[in-house]
Design an enzyme around this catalytic site. Structure first.
Site, short mmCIF file in Angstrom:
data_model
loop_
_atom_site.label_atom_id
_atom_site.label_comp_id
_atom_site.label_asym_id
_atom_site.label_seq_id
_atom_site.Cartn_x
_atom_site.Cartn_y
_atom_site.Cartn_z
CB CYS A 1 -0.87 -0.02 1.25
SG CYS A 1 -1.74 1.52 1.51
CB CYS B 1 -2.39 4.67 6.84
SG CYS B 1 -3.63 3.61 7.57
CB CYS C 1 -1.79 -2.61 7.02
SG CYS C 1 -3.49 -2.63 6.46
CB CYS D 1 -8.12 1.01 2.15
SG CYS D 1 -7.65 -0.08 3.50
CD GLN E 1 -16.86 -10.79 15.11
OE1 GLN E 1 -15.80 -10.24 14.77
NE2 GLN E 1 -17.06 -11.22 16.34
CE1 TYR F 1 -18.54 -8.82 28.28
CE2 TYR F 1 -18.44 -11.21 28.38
CZ TYR F 1 -18.21 -9.98 28.97
OH TYR F 1 -17.68 -9.93 30.22
CD GLU G 1 -24.08 -6.22 23.19
OE1 GLU G 1 -23.28 -7.13 22.94
OE2 GLU G 1 -23.75 -5.02 23.32
CG ASP H 1 -17.03 -12.57 20.75
OD1 ASP H 1 -15.86 -12.17 20.86
OD2 ASP H 1 -17.67 -12.50 19.68
CB CYS I 1 -10.57 -9.37 19.14
SG CYS I 1 -11.24 -8.21 20.32
N1 SAH Z 1 -20.51 -11.95 19.92
C1 SAH Z 1 -20.80 -10.82 19.08
C2 SAH Z 1 -20.22 -9.48 19.55
C3 SAH Z 1 -18.82 -9.49 20.05
S1 SAH Z 1 -18.10 -7.88 20.29
C4 SAH Z 1 -20.38 -11.11 17.65
O1 SAH Z 1 -19.65 -12.05 17.38
O2 SAH Z 1 -20.81 -10.37 16.76
C5 SAH Z 1 -18.31 -7.58 21.96
C6 SAH Z 1 -19.71 -7.14 22.37
O3 SAH Z 1 -19.68 -6.95 23.78
C7 SAH Z 1 -20.18 -5.81 21.78
O4 SAH Z 1 -21.43 -6.00 21.15
C8 SAH Z 1 -20.32 -4.87 23.00
O5 SAH Z 1 -21.40 -3.97 22.90
C9 SAH Z 1 -20.55 -5.87 24.11
N2 SAH Z 1 -20.18 -5.45 25.47
C10 SAH Z 1 -19.16 -4.66 25.87
N3 SAH Z 1 -19.10 -4.58 27.20
C11 SAH Z 1 -20.12 -5.34 27.68
C12 SAH Z 1 -20.58 -5.67 28.99
N4 SAH Z 1 -19.98 -5.17 30.07
N5 SAH Z 1 -21.64 -6.49 29.10
C13 SAH Z 1 -22.26 -7.00 28.00
N6 SAH Z 1 -21.87 -6.73 26.74
C14 SAH Z 1 -20.82 -5.91 26.58
#
Ligand code: SAH
Length: 387
Positions: free
Chosen positions: A9, A15, A18, A92, A216, A245, A267, A315, A342
């Protein structure tokens, strides 16, 4: 000649997005594998990272900030990773091509509609950011114009022009953000065209995506990641499952369709929960319930009420989970925990807690969700030591 896996790039230095630019894709994968082994290798053997076949233009969500150069030229692109300066981006290699085209086109037609860009110092002007989301499977496109004001003089003509150029755009939203903030989106939202959301398909399920909810950003690898998570859970039709989450409910809905008896999703973001409830409905899934709450507090309540769960999918965001959540998981005592992360650094901290409190790591699978950047996603299976 450069091979397909060695594209470079021209904006790489400016930037900074990456970070692994200078490596071939194969080198990037082994760099990430080594990173996960260094952080998580003491818990268990780390399976080989799953890379992308075509590691380019994978981002289904593209954001561009608008501003002017000192000379007054309108620019749009990303903030330099080390400063607040905008690096002007036309193309990009990790962003969706159509999204980039739309952003560049809007930049070009702004003067024609006498629309100015927003000035963060004077807090005047109109366009601050553009956010584009594209459903890779559905090909539906959402364009969000983030502006400093809801006053949009030539609105109708502007949208007509944009839709004529890009008939594939299915919805346009005006989001108002006049605060001094690094957050892109403000609270106020007005649908200017279409349904106000897009839909996409993942693992055979349909999902509604709104401007604010998390989805995602690499759908190709997300399917691989979710399939691994479901495979790890070994659902037999009897399990009570928690999707913590859960965002717009993706993992929970896929689990509900693939062998869970009952699913509870939790969530914090209320927009995402609203989408999750609709997503369950459009997939005809009745064995799932969503709650809008802090995952930690929710789990404490569950544990205090002596509820049980067989499998917990978790997650969390980059910061990882918290003690409230982890100690309640231990109390709920599920047979299996599937931890998607992540950020292997916070995942390591959380795994350490769970290992000290009765769990064993059984599988570690890294997935490359973010080629060319130094981020890596890992799905870990843990099981309860005592039956
Ligand atoms: N499992 C989902 C989202 C993962 S990202 C997927 O795969 O698409 C993480 C998520 O956690 C986000 O949606 C964010 O809003 C949520 N989050 C962040 N802090 C949190 C908390 N304290 N309690 C519940 N959810 C939360």
């Amino acid at each position: 000649m450069k091979t397909e896996n060695e594209r470079k790039c021209p904006l790489a230095k400016k930037c900074g997005g990456c970070q692994l630019q200078n490596m071939t894709y194969e080198e990037q994968l082994s760099f990430k594998q080594v990173k996960v082994i260094r952080l998580l290798g003491n818990f268990h053997h780390v399976d080989e990272i799953i890379g992308m076949e075509k590691p380019y233009n994978y981002r289904n969500k593209v954001q561009a900030a608008f501003g002017r150069t000192r000379g007054g030229k309108i620019i749009s692109g990303v903030y330099q990773s080390t400063s607040h300066k905008i690096v002007c981006v036309d193309e990009c290699m990790i962003e969706d091509k159509k999204a980039d085209e739309i952003i560049v086109y809007i930049r070009k037609i702004l003067p024609q509609f006498k629309l100015d860009v927003y000035n963060e110092d004077t807090r005047r002007g109109f366009l601050r950011h553009i956010l584009v989301k594209r459903g890779f499977a559905s090909n539906e496109i959402m364009v969000v114009l983030v502006a400093g004001t809801s006053v949009f003089p030539s609105k109708k003509n502007f949208i007509d022009n944009l839709l004529k150029k890009f008939p594939e755009i299915t919805t346009v939203i005006l989001n108002v953000n006049n605060f001094k903030t690094s957050l892109v989106l403000g609270k106020e939202e007005k649908v200017l065209y279409g349904k106000g959301y897009i839909e996409d398909t993942l693992c055979g399920c349909k999902f509604r995506i709104s401007a604010k909810s998390f989805y995602q950003i690499n759908p190709v690898q997300t399917e691989i990641l979710y399939n691994k998570a479901i495979e790890f859970a070994e659902l037999s039709g009897k399990e009570k499952v928690i999707d913590a989450y859960c965002g717009i409910g993706t993992i929970g809905i896929v689990a509900a369709k693939n062998g869970a008896k009952e699913v509870i999703g939790v969530e914090l973001n209320s927009d995402a929960v609203a989408d999750a409830k609709i997503n369950a409905r459009i997939n005809d899934i009745e064995n799932i319930k969503f709650y809008n709450a802090d995952a930690g507090k929710f789990m404490v309540d569950m544990a205090e009420n002596n509820q049980r769960a067989d499998v917990v999918f978790m997650d969390p965001p980059r910061a990882g989970s918290d003690k409230n959540f982890l100690s309640s998981v231990v109390k709920l005592s599920p047979k299996k925990i599937v931890y998607i992360s992540c950020n292997p650094e916070t995942q390591k901290r959380d795994l350490f807690y769970l290992v000290k409190n009765g769990y064993k790591v059984k599988k570690i699978q890294p997935v490359d969700m973010f080629p060319h950047t130094n981020h890596v996603e890992t799905v870990v299976l843990m099981s309860r030591v005592k039956d």
